[in-house]
Design a protein around this motif. Structure first.
Motif, PDB file in Angstrom:
ATOM      1  N   SER A  95      18.509 -19.265 -18.332  1.00 33.97           N
ATOM      2  CA  SER A  95      18.474 -20.670 -18.713  1.00 33.97           C
ATOM      3  C   SER A  95      17.127 -21.247 -18.307  1.00 33.97           C
ATOM      4  O   SER A  95      16.433 -20.688 -17.460  1.00 33.97           O
ATOM      5  CB  SER A  95      19.609 -21.458 -18.049  1.00 33.97           C
ATOM      6  OG  SER A  95      19.438 -21.492 -16.654  1.00 33.97           O
ATOM      7  N   VAL A  96      16.772 -22.379 -18.915  1.00 35.55           N
ATOM      8  CA  VAL A  96      15.518 -23.047 -18.598  1.00 35.55           C
ATOM      9  C   VAL A  96      15.772 -23.995 -17.431  1.00 35.55           C
ATOM     10  O   VAL A  96      16.641 -24.853 -17.503  1.00 35.55           O
ATOM     11  CB  VAL A  96      14.991 -23.826 -19.815  1.00 35.55           C
ATOM     12  CG1 VAL A  96      13.709 -24.557 -19.467  1.00 35.55           C
ATOM     13  CG2 VAL A  96      14.752 -22.886 -20.979  1.00 35.55           C
ATOM     14  N   TYR A  97      15.003 -23.847 -16.365  1.00 35.86           N
ATOM     15  CA  TYR A  97      15.284 -24.681 -15.203  1.00 35.86           C
ATOM     16  C   TYR A  97      14.696 -26.076 -15.380  1.00 35.86           C
ATOM     17  O   TYR A  97      13.952 -26.358 -16.303  1.00 35.86           O
ATOM     18  CB  TYR A  97      14.821 -24.014 -13.911  1.00 35.86           C
ATOM     19  CG  TYR A  97      13.374 -23.608 -13.824  1.00 35.86           C
ATOM     20  CD1 TYR A  97      12.464 -24.375 -13.134  1.00 35.86           C
ATOM     21  CD2 TYR A  97      12.931 -22.417 -14.403  1.00 35.86           C
ATOM     22  CE1 TYR A  97      11.134 -23.990 -13.034  1.00 35.86           C
ATOM     23  CE2 TYR A  97      11.599 -22.031 -14.310  1.00 35.86           C
ATOM     24  CZ  TYR A  97      10.711 -22.827 -13.619  1.00 35.86           C
ATOM     25  OH  TYR A  97       9.407 -22.442 -13.534  1.00 35.86           O
ATOM     26  N   GLU A  98      15.070 -26.990 -14.469  1.00 35.08           N
ATOM     27  CA  GLU A  98      14.889 -28.416 -14.699  1.00 35.08           C
ATOM     28  C   GLU A  98      13.437 -28.835 -14.902  1.00 35.08           C
ATOM     29  O   GLU A  98      13.137 -29.689 -15.753  1.00 35.08           O
ATOM     30  CB  GLU A  98      15.490 -29.212 -13.544  1.00 35.08           C
ATOM     31  CG  GLU A  98      17.010 -29.106 -13.471  1.00 35.08           C
ATOM     32  CD  GLU A  98      17.592 -29.909 -12.328  1.00 35.08           C
ATOM     33  OE1 GLU A  98      16.828 -30.651 -11.681  1.00 35.08           O
ATOM     34  OE2 GLU A  98      18.798 -29.787 -12.081  1.00 35.08           O
TER      35      GLU A  98
ATOM     36  N   THR B 161      12.510 -28.009 -18.417  1.00 38.35           N
ATOM     37  CA  THR B 161      13.230 -28.884 -19.344  1.00 38.35           C
ATOM     38  C   THR B 161      12.598 -30.263 -19.409  1.00 38.35           C
ATOM     39  O   THR B 161      12.459 -30.864 -20.474  1.00 38.35           O
ATOM     40  CB  THR B 161      14.704 -29.011 -18.914  1.00 38.35           C
ATOM     41  OG1 THR B 161      15.306 -27.719 -18.884  1.00 38.35           O
ATOM     42  CG2 THR B 161      15.475 -29.883 -19.885  1.00 38.35           C
ATOM     43  N   GLU B 162      12.180 -30.796 -18.264  1.00 42.98           N
ATOM     44  CA  GLU B 162      11.546 -32.102 -18.221  1.00 42.98           C
ATOM     45  C   GLU B 162      10.212 -32.077 -18.959  1.00 42.98           C
ATOM     46  O   GLU B 162       9.875 -33.019 -19.697  1.00 42.98           O
ATOM     47  CB  GLU B 162      11.332 -32.540 -16.768  1.00 42.98           C
ATOM     48  CG  GLU B 162      10.571 -33.839 -16.587  1.00 42.98           C
ATOM     49  CD  GLU B 162      11.298 -35.042 -17.165  1.00 42.98           C
ATOM     50  OE1 GLU B 162      10.673 -36.111 -17.270  1.00 42.98           O
ATOM     51  OE2 GLU B 162      12.496 -34.925 -17.511  1.00 42.98           O
TER      52      GLU B 162
ATOM     53  N   PHE C  98       9.444 -30.110 -21.417  1.00 48.58           N
ATOM     54  CA  PHE C  98       9.785 -30.029 -22.837  1.00 48.58           C
ATOM     55  C   PHE C  98      10.160 -31.415 -23.374  1.00 48.58           C
ATOM     56  O   PHE C  98       9.800 -31.788 -24.490  1.00 48.58           O
ATOM     57  CB  PHE C  98      10.936 -29.059 -23.057  1.00 48.58           C
ATOM     58  CG  PHE C  98      10.552 -27.609 -22.934  1.00 48.58           C
ATOM     59  CD1 PHE C  98       9.232 -27.224 -22.742  1.00 48.58           C
ATOM     60  CD2 PHE C  98      11.516 -26.618 -22.995  1.00 48.58           C
ATOM     61  CE1 PHE C  98       8.881 -25.890 -22.631  1.00 48.58           C
ATOM     62  CE2 PHE C  98      11.177 -25.278 -22.885  1.00 48.58           C
ATOM     63  CZ  PHE C  98       9.865 -24.916 -22.702  1.00 48.58           C
ATOM     64  N   ARG C  99      10.904 -32.179 -22.587  1.00 49.11           N
ATOM     65  CA  ARG C  99      11.317 -33.516 -23.023  1.00 49.11           C
ATOM     66  C   ARG C  99      10.096 -34.413 -23.231  1.00 49.11           C
ATOM     67  O   ARG C  99       9.989 -35.119 -24.236  1.00 49.11           O
ATOM     68  CB  ARG C  99      12.269 -34.134 -21.997  1.00 49.11           C
ATOM     69  CG  ARG C  99      12.814 -35.506 -22.407  1.00 49.11           C
ATOM     70  CD  ARG C  99      13.578 -36.155 -21.272  1.00 49.11           C
ATOM     71  NE  ARG C  99      12.706 -36.503 -20.169  1.00 49.11           N
ATOM     72  CZ  ARG C  99      11.923 -37.578 -20.144  1.00 49.11           C
ATOM     73  NH1 ARG C  99      11.883 -38.402 -21.189  1.00 49.11           N
ATOM     74  NH2 ARG C  99      11.164 -37.842 -19.100  1.00 49.11           N
TER      75      ARG C  99
ATOM     76  N   ARG D  34       8.226 -33.368 -26.357  1.00 47.76           N
ATOM     77  CA  ARG D  34       8.916 -33.799 -27.573  1.00 47.76           C
ATOM     78  C   ARG D  34       8.654 -35.275 -27.853  1.00 47.76           C
ATOM     79  O   ARG D  34       8.410 -35.670 -28.992  1.00 47.76           O
ATOM     80  CB  ARG D  34      10.412 -33.537 -27.440  1.00 47.76           C
ATOM     81  CG  ARG D  34      11.227 -33.872 -28.691  1.00 47.76           C
ATOM     82  CD  ARG D  34      12.682 -33.479 -28.534  1.00 47.76           C
ATOM     83  NE  ARG D  34      13.315 -34.185 -27.427  1.00 47.76           N
ATOM     84  CZ  ARG D  34      13.708 -33.614 -26.290  1.00 47.76           C
ATOM     85  NH1 ARG D  34      13.504 -32.326 -26.104  1.00 47.76           N
ATOM     86  NH2 ARG D  34      14.290 -34.313 -25.342  1.00 47.76           N
TER      87      ARG D  34
ATOM     88  N   LEU E 178      15.501 -24.266 -28.389  1.00 50.51           N
ATOM     89  CA  LEU E 178      15.565 -23.299 -27.296  1.00 50.51           C
ATOM     90  C   LEU E 178      16.669 -22.279 -27.550  1.00 50.51           C
ATOM     91  O   LEU E 178      17.751 -22.634 -28.027  1.00 50.51           O
ATOM     92  CB  LEU E 178      15.818 -24.011 -25.963  1.00 50.51           C
ATOM     93  CG  LEU E 178      14.855 -25.145 -25.616  1.00 50.51           C
ATOM     94  CD1 LEU E 178      15.233 -25.765 -24.274  1.00 50.51           C
ATOM     95  CD2 LEU E 178      13.421 -24.662 -25.582  1.00 50.51           C
TER      96      LEU E 178
ATOM     97  N   GLU F 219      18.366 -18.370 -25.928  1.00 42.43           N
ATOM     98  CA  GLU F 219      18.334 -17.277 -24.961  1.00 42.43           C
ATOM     99  C   GLU F 219      18.016 -15.974 -25.679  1.00 42.43           C
ATOM    100  O   GLU F 219      18.504 -15.726 -26.787  1.00 42.43           O
ATOM    101  CB  GLU F 219      19.667 -17.157 -24.227  1.00 42.43           C
ATOM    102  CG  GLU F 219      19.656 -16.109 -23.132  1.00 42.43           C
ATOM    103  CD  GLU F 219      20.942 -16.061 -22.321  1.00 42.43           C
ATOM    104  OE1 GLU F 219      21.004 -15.276 -21.358  1.00 42.43           O
ATOM    105  OE2 GLU F 219      21.877 -16.801 -22.670  1.00 42.43           O
TER     106      GLU F 219
ATOM    107  N   SER G 252      19.319 -21.296 -11.415  1.00 41.42           N
ATOM    108  CA  SER G 252      20.016 -21.875 -12.562  1.00 41.42           C
ATOM    109  C   SER G 252      21.379 -21.237 -12.802  1.00 41.42           C
ATOM    110  O   SER G 252      22.148 -21.733 -13.627  1.00 41.42           O
ATOM    111  CB  SER G 252      19.159 -21.721 -13.825  1.00 41.42           C
ATOM    112  OG  SER G 252      19.036 -20.351 -14.189  1.00 41.42           O
TER     113      SER G 252
END
Length: 301
Positions: free
Chosen positions: A104-107, A110-111, A113-114, A117, A126, A128, A252
């Motif tokens: 999984s993508v850790y936090e 992810t932030e 990436f947000r 975007r 995203l 797996e 994760s």
């Protein structure tokens, strides 16, 4: 629409607004004769007169007015598609980025990436990927990039961003004799049966996940292969195997029946990378790497 000439349609729609061949020609940058040719060509394609021309005025026929009312929304929609495509081209041509990862993508990622975007209006898709196939989806074009553990030595691959080094962890069952220690020396791996990734990963990458020997040269057993990280942790929980993971991946996936131990004595720490195909380095990927670099720099200072 398959037989319609876009110039002809544009010319008719402009003429419908101006009702004057000279003004229409001026707006479009054509000669008046060219405007007449385009309108006449559209009439021939349709098989019906669209414009009434006299020496004093120009007006649409009843059929022409109906055609204009029906054609204008489609023309405007087509223009909007071209405008969006042009804007994407100026930003590098991609409206979405397809990113693969293990587990999984850790936090923190992810932030980033947000933010990416929101800043660039690019959709992040995203998915797996199999543990034993870290690079194949990038090499064959199914993914634009992957976030996986290094190394990546293929000449076709570019490591756009190297995440900060992390501890390498050993996953063992909560009931394992080593579980309570919290740490393990690399030489103790010789007493374990390490899970190995199944797939088309390069041999050097697989060896980093499942080293064949300890630094002292003692063989490390590896009798079982697994396809995904989640599958591996299920096998580990059974009590007979160990599995090497990077800290972000372990963090994760928290399980009550698995313990993660820091591995001391390794030559190289664990490190993730954002990796893409060298020949398909879209500007968005370079921008994403820069955003990750900026994000981790701010965190370090």
């Amino acid at each position: 629409m398959s037989e319609a000439n876009v110039q002809e349609l544009e010319c008719l729609l402009t003429l419908a607004e101006e009702l004057h061949f000279g003004r229409t020609a001026g707006r479009l940058g054509y000669s008046q004769s060219r405007v007449s040719q385009l309108v006449a060509g559209l009439e021939r394609r349709i098989g019906m007169r669209l414009v009434e021309r006299t020496s004093r005025r120009v007006e649409l026929t009843r059929f022409g007015a109906q055609f204009v009312d029906e054609a204008r929304p489609a023309y405007e929609a087509l223009n909007a598609v071209y405008a969006r495509a042009r804007e994407r081209a100026l930003r590098g041509g991609l409206q979405e980025l397809r990113i693969g990862f293990h587990g999984s993508v850790y936090e923190e990622v992810t932030e980033a990436f947000r933010l990416f975007r929101e800043r660039y209006e690019v959709t992040m898709v995203l998915s797996e990927i199999p543990w034993g196939s870290p690079f194949s989806a990038v090499l064959d074009g199914r993914l634009d990039a992957v976030v996986v553990e290094l190394p990546a030595r293929e000449p076709e691959l570019t490591v756009g961003f190297r995440f900060p080094p992390q501890d390498q962890l050993l996953a063992v069952a909560a009931s394992h004799a080593l579980a309570a220690a919290g740490r393990v020396h690399v030489e103790e791996l010789a007493g374990l049966d390490l899970l190995r990734p199944i797939g088309d990963a390069p041999a050097y990458w697989t060896a980093a996940r499942t080293p064949p020997t300890t630094p002292a040269g003692v063989p490390i057993r590896s009798s079982t292969g697994i396809a995904t990280v989640q599958e591996g942790l299920v096998v580990v929980a059974g009590g007979e195997h160990g599995m090497l993971l990077c800290r972000p991946m372990a963090a994760s996936v928290v399980r009550s029946d698995v313990r993660y131990l820091v591995v001391d004595g390794l030559d190289e720490p664990s490190q993730l990378g954002l990796i893409w195909h060298t020949d398909r380095a879209a500007p968005q990927l370079v921008e994403l790497a820069g955003l990750l670099r900026e994000s981790y720099f701010r965190r370090a200072v």
